[in-house]
Design an enzyme around this catalytic site. Structure first.
Site, mmCIF file in Angstrom:
data_model
loop_
_atom_site.group_PDB
_atom_site.id
_atom_site.type_symbol
_atom_site.label_atom_id
_atom_site.label_comp_id
_atom_site.label_asym_id
_atom_site.label_seq_id
_atom_site.Cartn_x
_atom_site.Cartn_y
_atom_site.Cartn_z
ATOM 1 N N TYR A 109 0.864 -1.184 0.000
ATOM 2 C CA TYR A 109 0.000 0.000 0.000
ATOM 3 C C TYR A 109 0.899 1.232 0.000
ATOM 4 O O TYR A 109 1.823 1.339 0.797
ATOM 5 C CB TYR A 109 -0.880 -0.002 1.255
ATOM 6 C CG TYR A 109 -1.818 1.182 1.366
ATOM 7 C CD1 TYR A 109 -2.934 1.285 0.550
ATOM 8 C CD2 TYR A 109 -1.584 2.196 2.296
ATOM 9 C CE1 TYR A 109 -3.805 2.370 0.653
ATOM 10 C CE2 TYR A 109 -2.447 3.281 2.411
ATOM 11 C CZ TYR A 109 -3.555 3.356 1.585
ATOM 12 O OH TYR A 109 -4.411 4.423 1.695
ATOM 13 N N ASP A 158 9.268 2.911 -0.325
ATOM 14 C CA ASP A 158 8.221 3.585 0.435
ATOM 15 C C ASP A 158 8.485 3.285 1.908
ATOM 16 O O ASP A 158 8.168 2.200 2.412
ATOM 17 C CB ASP A 158 6.847 3.073 0.003
ATOM 18 C CG ASP A 158 5.718 3.746 0.780
ATOM 19 O OD1 ASP A 158 6.000 4.324 1.851
ATOM 20 O OD2 ASP A 158 4.576 3.678 0.323
ATOM 21 N N LYS A 205 4.358 9.663 8.653
ATOM 22 C CA LYS A 205 4.190 9.156 10.011
ATOM 23 C C LYS A 205 5.247 9.689 10.996
ATOM 24 O O LYS A 205 5.127 10.803 11.465
ATOM 25 C CB LYS A 205 4.143 7.628 9.986
ATOM 26 C CG LYS A 205 2.970 7.127 9.083
ATOM 27 C CD LYS A 205 2.700 5.673 9.245
ATOM 28 C CE LYS A 205 1.711 5.126 8.231
ATOM 29 N NZ LYS A 205 0.322 5.270 8.576
HETATM 30 N N1 HOZ Z 1 -4.809 2.549 6.132
HETATM 31 C C1 HOZ Z 1 -4.121 3.389 7.044
HETATM 32 C C2 HOZ Z 1 -2.994 2.644 7.709
HETATM 33 N N2 HOZ Z 1 -2.246 1.782 6.881
HETATM 34 C C3 HOZ Z 1 -5.123 3.854 8.021
HETATM 35 C C4 HOZ Z 1 -4.757 5.077 8.712
HETATM 36 C C5 HOZ Z 1 -5.876 5.629 9.576
HETATM 37 O O1 HOZ Z 1 -7.022 5.232 9.452
HETATM 38 O O2 HOZ Z 1 -5.573 6.476 10.376
#
Ligand code: HOZ
Length: 425
Positions: free
Chosen positions: A142, A237, A265
């Site tokens: 992802y 990434d 992050k």
């Molecule tokens: N899909 C995001 C983490 N891989 C979600 C982040 C979120 O909902 O804060």
């Protein structure tokens, strides 16, 4: 009705699914979300004052735990000078210097607002630099929700069972090719079938959005070699692994340098920040130096820079931090594994340092297909059990467990106790 239920009902009328990011809706674990009020260290409280040990850590940023005093003080100090200027500031130079002086492959860096934005910009840069259009990604990785990356994507897209989003033009997705994680042959075949057309290969050096899946020996170096052979750029990434596996992220951990690296992050200390950086000759293609356009009113925002700088400074100055975090992760995940083995529950536990995932499958999990063999109903019942015992995990099989510097013995023992009382349905 609990306060969480009340807030969720109201939010559901006004916000799609009641949440601002799909996985937060708890749908795949068959319950309504808990609304969060506050957090400190490794503990988090919902609006009904239920206390949990937090194994999400805001999906990665809170590597030092919630409410770290260095970060809070830096933010508090910065707000009085102004919240946003839309102009260059000293702190942007400071954070750029801190990163470029510590991470050899990152000779120049550009700050943006999220990991999605960092990846979107890195892809455009790779295309602009090489003059090629096609990108190769790996199934189950992802890279945020920009159009070209929502092809066989992990995370929320995988959790919902709709890896390909509606609204992504066919023309865009045609330029995204997908290979199998940990399978260099599948990558080589794509290179052979698309000679001189591949701008870049993008990879999560440790996949953490189909659950945690580790790169096998030779996989990352093999990708790099194929990129070099075919004149394509390698994009790591590191939105999750950056400043987590080591200060220099997966590049330092595995000893492999990428051409472009994306961050998010941890780099923002809990504020919305992303970044992309790399070799100078590549980065010099970015506007205003070069023809690849990318901009943002809130890019390099002074409050976000203050938070990020405080967190990164702490992590760089305290060189014991990563060793201690790795030791903690190694012993914690081994104990979880031992407990589940002792109960005869079929599972595979993948982990590296402070990141891990429990898959309820008897298969080794090396890629997206393997990850999908996990019994997601079993995961849902495990999740609910843990929540009932005061442990908040990511509400999806296809995300990661994040440990932080603030998870102490007491918290980890409590988590293990909760795992120990889990009974297979
Ligand atoms: N899909 C995001 C983490 N891989 C979600 C982040 C979120 O909902 O804060």
């Amino acid at each position: 009705m609990t306060r969480s239920e009340e807030l969720y009902r109201k939010a559901g009328e006004l916000i799609p699914g009641g949440v601002n990011s799909p996985v937060r809706a708890f749908r795949s674990v068959g319950m309504d979300p808990r609304f969060i009020k506050r957090a400190r260290g490794s503990r988090i409280w919902d609006v009904d004052e239920n206390e949990y040990i937090d194994l999400i850590g805001s999906w990665g940023p809170m590597i030092m735990g919630h409410g770290n005093m260095d970060v809070l003080e830096a933010v508090q100090k910065a707000i009085w000078d102004g919240l946003s200027f839309g102009a260059a500031t000293e702190k942007e130079g400071e954070i750029a210097e801190l990163i470029t002086s510590s991470i050899p492959s990152v000779e120049m860096i550009r700050m943006v607002n999220s990991g999605t934005e960092a990846v979107m910009s890195a892809i455009r840069l790779a295309r602009g630099f090489t003059g090629r259009d096609k990108i190769i990604k790996f199934q189950g990785c992802y890279h945020g929700h920009s159009d070209s990356m929502l092809v066989k994507a992990g995370s929320g897209a995988m959790t919902q069972g709709t890896p390909d989003s509606a609204g992504v033009p066919v023309g865009v997705s045609q330029d995204t090719l997908t290979a199998q994680y940990n399978n260099l042959n599948s990558l080589e075949q794509l290179f052979e079938a698309n000679k001189d057309n591949i701008a870049a290969v993008i990879v999560e050096p440790v996949a953490a959005n189909m659950g945690v899946v580790l790169p096998e020996q030779g996989f990352l170096s093999g990708i790099k070699a194929l990129c070099e052979k075919h004149g394509a750029l390698l994009i790591f990434d590191e939105v999750i692994t950056g400043f987590r596996l080591a200060f220099g992220g997966a590049q330092e951990y595995f000893g492999i340098e990428a051409d472009i690296v994306t961050y998010g992050k941890i780099i923002g200390g809990g504020m919305p920040v992303g970044a992309y950086g790399g070799r100078k000759d590549i980065m010099k293609k970015v506007a205003p130096l070069g023809p690849v356009y990318q901009a943002g009113t809130l890019s390099g925002n002074p409050i976000a820079m203050a938070a990020g700088l405080a967190q990164l400074k702490y992590l760089r100055e305290n060189d014991w931090f990563y060793g201690a975090l790795k030791d903690k992760g190694d012993s914690f995940f081994k104990e979880v594994d031992d407990i589940l083995n002792g109960k005869g529950i079929a599972h595979t536990l993948n982990h590296i340092s402070s990141l891990g995932s429990i898959f309820f499958t008897d298969k080794a999990v090396r890629n997206y297909e393997d990850a999908k063999t996990s019994d997601t109903d079993m995961f849902a019942s495990f999740f609910r059990h843990m929540l009932d015992h005061g442990v908040l995990m990511a509400p999806s099989q296809f995300e990661a467990i994040f440990l932080s510097g603030s998870h102490g013995e007491e918290e980890l023992k409590a988590v293990l106790k909760a795992v120990n009382s889990f009974k297979q349905q």
